[in-house]
Design an enzyme around this catalytic site. Structure first.
Site, PDB file in Angstrom:
ATOM      1  CB  SER A 265      -0.932   0.013   1.218  1.00 36.31           C
ATOM      2  OG  SER A 265      -0.188  -0.050   2.425  1.00 36.31           O
TER       3      SER A 265
ATOM      4  N   GLY B 268      -2.076  -3.921   1.053  1.00 37.30           N
ATOM      5  CA  GLY B 268      -2.281  -5.129   1.847  1.00 37.30           C
ATOM      6  C   GLY B 268      -1.382  -6.291   1.505  1.00 37.30           C
TER       7      GLY B 268
ATOM      8  CG  ASN C 288       1.006  -4.963   4.645  1.00 37.64           C
ATOM      9  OD1 ASN C 288       0.661  -4.173   5.520  1.00 37.64           O
ATOM     10  ND2 ASN C 288       0.856  -4.703   3.358  1.00 37.64           N
TER      11      ASN C 288
ATOM     12  CG  ASP D 285      -1.547   5.462   8.691  1.00 40.48           C
ATOM     13  OD1 ASP D 285      -0.398   5.857   8.346  1.00 40.48           O
ATOM     14  OD2 ASP D 285      -2.182   4.625   8.042  1.00 40.48           O
TER      15      ASP D 285
ATOM     16  CG  HIS E 183      -0.521   3.860   4.809  1.00 40.96           C
ATOM     17  ND1 HIS E 183      -1.225   3.309   5.864  1.00 40.96           N
ATOM     18  CD2 HIS E 183      -0.366   2.866   3.894  1.00 40.96           C
ATOM     19  CE1 HIS E 183      -1.507   2.045   5.596  1.00 40.96           C
ATOM     20  NE2 HIS E 183      -0.991   1.751   4.408  1.00 40.96           N
TER      21      HIS E 183
END
Length: 738
Positions: free
Chosen positions: A553, A582, A612, A703, A706
């Site tokens: 992502s 993802g 991830n 966040d 990202h």
């Protein structure tokens, strides 16, 4: 060195065994194999729905293994496990769409080296041509029941009139009688298509079970409660996924779309000649028309329709099996007539089990008992006492080492299975050091019948399954719940058992070196992923790209928060974004193996992947690093002229003490070693996203994972000099963003 030692070992076996005279004493091996033959449809396994006298003869004169399991319940992968003695992730054939690597070690190659003639006739289903066989004649793909084509050793195709099971039998007998060297031991793999879907039987058995209702399984109307919600998403039910033409053997348009699936006609009927069609129509059309009339008259309830489907399905399935049993009888008779019986090991097996209406299903794939189990009957005169029933836990990865020990050949260390010879010589009893659990893994993830990726272990009493799609466990007590109708993973009474089995699951992963980060996996069950993968693959096929960004992502975010920066730095530089939100390392591996690079030959590929694996799984850094290594290897193999700029995984979490950031840091410590300064170049630019105290500002990562526009600007500026050094032409209008 290991290869040299192995070759010397084979030579010593031949010399010490007395040369040609000793080789002649090696037993022949006749391996009779079918497709989707459920043990519950074999008399020796207690069938209540059919009779198999010839198969039962093998069991009566030898042994039947009650706890025989596959490693991956699907056609091609099971065959690859048998040939290599290795689990799917290690032999590389995980799914039917894969291509078998015939250059790897297989038992037929090793048997050739100790004097055996090797032959395979019938269904192969591994895409590439057979290797390690002195003679082969195989069906293309799944093959056809009627008037089938066979691929010859010169790659031409030859059509034979008749029924496929009979033709395979005749071709096998011809090889035994006329084409083999009678002075050498042989291994013959006689591999049937039947009883694979669409279960088209031979004309001689059209009337078998006519006017008889086959008993229904207790779970025909299973509602899938008490287990993973993923079961309800399956697409292999008799109720909703039974095709009007292909499965029900009906003609014309589907007049009952509520009850039958449309769009798949009976291709076997199209292959028939006029005489075969006349026989088929005489058998099927009266029953078909009677059913249609009753449906139109409103005489059948929903349950009645399901029961009709079950009867049509199970009768056709069992009729196909009857022809396989005939074949076994013909081959056993030949061994007797030719005086070969005493010198020949005869084995009957199938690639996996099958659902005969249990849980309302046909097909296989799930780790439930009906498809996890596979038949294994063996007759070995003078070694296996007649009438043996074994409960030792065996798998199809055990076949290769068994054949090798039988032949007197060394068993390579890379083989994961274990020879069954000690058990066979011990009256079927497991030795003290035998396994107490088997490992199973299925990899197709919704590609067929919407069965999700899952793996697990089975012990004598318990079965533990894990579903990555929703991170869910299921636990079954096979003693109290043999039909597997309720998972007890949340039952407090089983908490200790559950914990212990999870530990055992992880230990078996370690034993077999199962690393999900390096095993290719798709996310085809996720609509946005499927659409994104198709779109970027289509774009990549245009081929005109000098720069490719590969990742998750954060990489895909070049089209979001980083869009303006992308246009500033890369719009005129023939760049492509291959990031998908993802994704973990295993998903990128799958994409690279399934055309994600298209035709392009980029000058530079920027790779940043693994966060991830940390965030979703907190996966061990060495495992994630192995996944990254596999990605680099794939790029090197497929694009040898492409330079790879491997980026350290970006920091995450607000503070330096964040557990997930620490995991990423450890991964980076592993992957930086992959740089060779020539093909692979490593950069850790993580510090550009950090404040002086090591924290991350939400202005850079809103966040703390990202990037913002500012974060993408920092990324672009940090790697720009390196991109140019690696040969990517600079942008004609890029300006350093403020």
């Amino acid at each position: 060195m290991k290869s040299s030692i192995f070759s010397i070992g084979i030579l010593l076996v031949c010399l010490c065994s007395g040369g040609a005279d000793a080789v002649a004493k090696q037993p022949n091996i006749l391996f009779i194999f079918s497709d989707d033959h459920a043990p519950q449809a074999i008399g020796a396994y207690g069938s209540k729905i059919n009779q198999t006298p010839n198969l039962d003869r093998i069991a009566k004169e030898g042994a039947v293994f009650r706890h025989s399991f596959c490693a991956n319940s699907i056609c091609g992968p099971s065959r690859a496990c048998i040939l290599t003695g290795k689990h799917s992730y290690l032999n590389g054939f995980l799914r039917n769409s894969d291509r078998f690597d015939g250059s790897q070690t297989t038992f037929p190659k090793l048997l050739q080296q100790v004097g055996y003639q090797t032959a395979i006739i019938g269904k192969w289903h591994l895409t590439t041509d057979p290797v390690g066989f002195d003679h082969w004649e195989i069906l293309p793909g799944q093959g056809s029941y009627y008037n089938p084509d066979f691929i010859q050793m010169d790659r031409t195709r030859k059509a034979y009139p008749g029924y496929v099971t009979d033709i395979i039998t005749d071709r096998a007998l011809q090889w035994l009688k006329e084409q083999r060297d009678p002075d050498k031991p042989f291994v013959l793999m006689c591999q049937h298509k039947a009883p694979h879907r669409n279960w088209s039987p031979p004309s001689r058995y059209f009337s078998l079970y006519k006017g008889v209702d086959i008993p229904e399984p207790d779970t025909l109307f299973d509602d899938y409660s008490g287990r993973s919600e993923l079961l309800k998403q399956n697409e292999m039910t008799l109720k909703d996924h039974f095709f009007w033409g292909w499965d029900a053997k009906q003609k014309g348009e589907n007049p009952f779309p509520k009850y039958f699936a449309s769009g798949l006609a009976n291709g076997e009927y199209r292959r028939m000649n006029s005489e075969q069609k006349a026989q088929w129509d005489a058998a099927y059309e009266p029953e078909n028309q009677a059913f249609i009339e009753r449906m139109k008259a409103g005489e059948l309830s929903d349950k009645d329709v399901l029961r009709w489907k079950y009867q049509r399905y199970i009768k056709d399935y069992l009729r196909c099996i009857q022809a396989v049993d005939d074949s076994v009888g013909s081959v056993l008779d030949y061994l007797d007539e030719s005086k070969l019986a005493d010198d020949t090991i005869v084995i009957y097996s199938s690639d996996q089990g099958f659902y005969l209406g249990e849980h309302g299903w046909y097909d296989k794939r799930w780790m439930f008992e009906e498809s996890l189990k596979m038949p294994f009957l063996i007759r070995w005169p003078g070694v296996v006492e007649p009438g043996i029933e074994s409960t030792a836990m065996i798998q199809n990865i055990d076949y290769a080492p068994t054949f090798l020990e039988v032949a007197g050949a060394p068993v390579p260390e890379e083989i994961q299975g274990r020879s069954l010879v000690p058990i066979l010589k011990n009256k079927g009893k497991a030795t003290d050091d035998w396994r107490d659990a088997i490992y199973y893994a299925y990899y197709e993830n919704g590609a067929s019948h919407n069965v999700p990726i899952h793996d697990g272990i089975r012990t004598e009493r318990y079965k533990l399954m894990f579903f990555p799609r929703n991170r869910e466990w299921n636990l079954f007590d096979l003693k109290k719940d043999p039909k597997e109708l309720k998972s007890v993973h949340q039952d407090l009474a089983y908490s200790e058992t559950f914990s212990g089995l999870k530990r055992q699951y992880h230990k078996i992963h370690q034993l077999y070196q199962v690393n999900t980060a390096a095993i290719p996996a798709s996310r085809l069950d996720v609509p946005h992923w499927r659409a994104r993968d198709a779109a970027i693959t289509q774009k990549a096929r245009k081929g005109n790209f000098d720069l490719a960004f590969i990742g998750d992502s954060i990489t895909q975010g070049w089209e979001g928060a980083g869009d303006a920066i992308w246009k500033e730095f890369y719009a005129d530089r023939h760049a492509i974004n291959l990031g998908i939100s993802g994704d973990r390392t295993e998903h990128v591996i799958w994409r690279l193996q399934h055309g994600n690079l298209g035709k392009m030959q980029p000058k530079v590929a920027v790779v940043m992947i693994g966060t991830n694996n940390t965030g979703h799984l907190q996966q061990d850094p060495t495992e994630v690093a192995a996944g990254v290594k596999r990605i680099l290897d794939l790029l090197r193999e497929s694009r040898p002229d492409t330079k790879v700029l491997l980026l350290g995984i970006f920091p995450r979490g607000k503070n330096p003490s964040d557990v997930l950031r620490k995991n990423n840091n450890e991964i980076n410590n592993e992957i930086k070693r992959y740089a060779d300064g020539k093909h692979i170049h490593y950069m850790d630019i993580g510090s550009i996203f950090l404040e002086a105290d090591g924290t991350i500002s939400d202005e850079v990562m809103p966040d703390y994972l990202h990037l913002s526009k500012e974060g993408y600007a920092r990324w672009a500026k940090a790697i720009e000099p390196k991109l140019q050094a690696l040969g990517v032409e600079p942008s004609v209008h890029a300006a350093s963003p403020q």
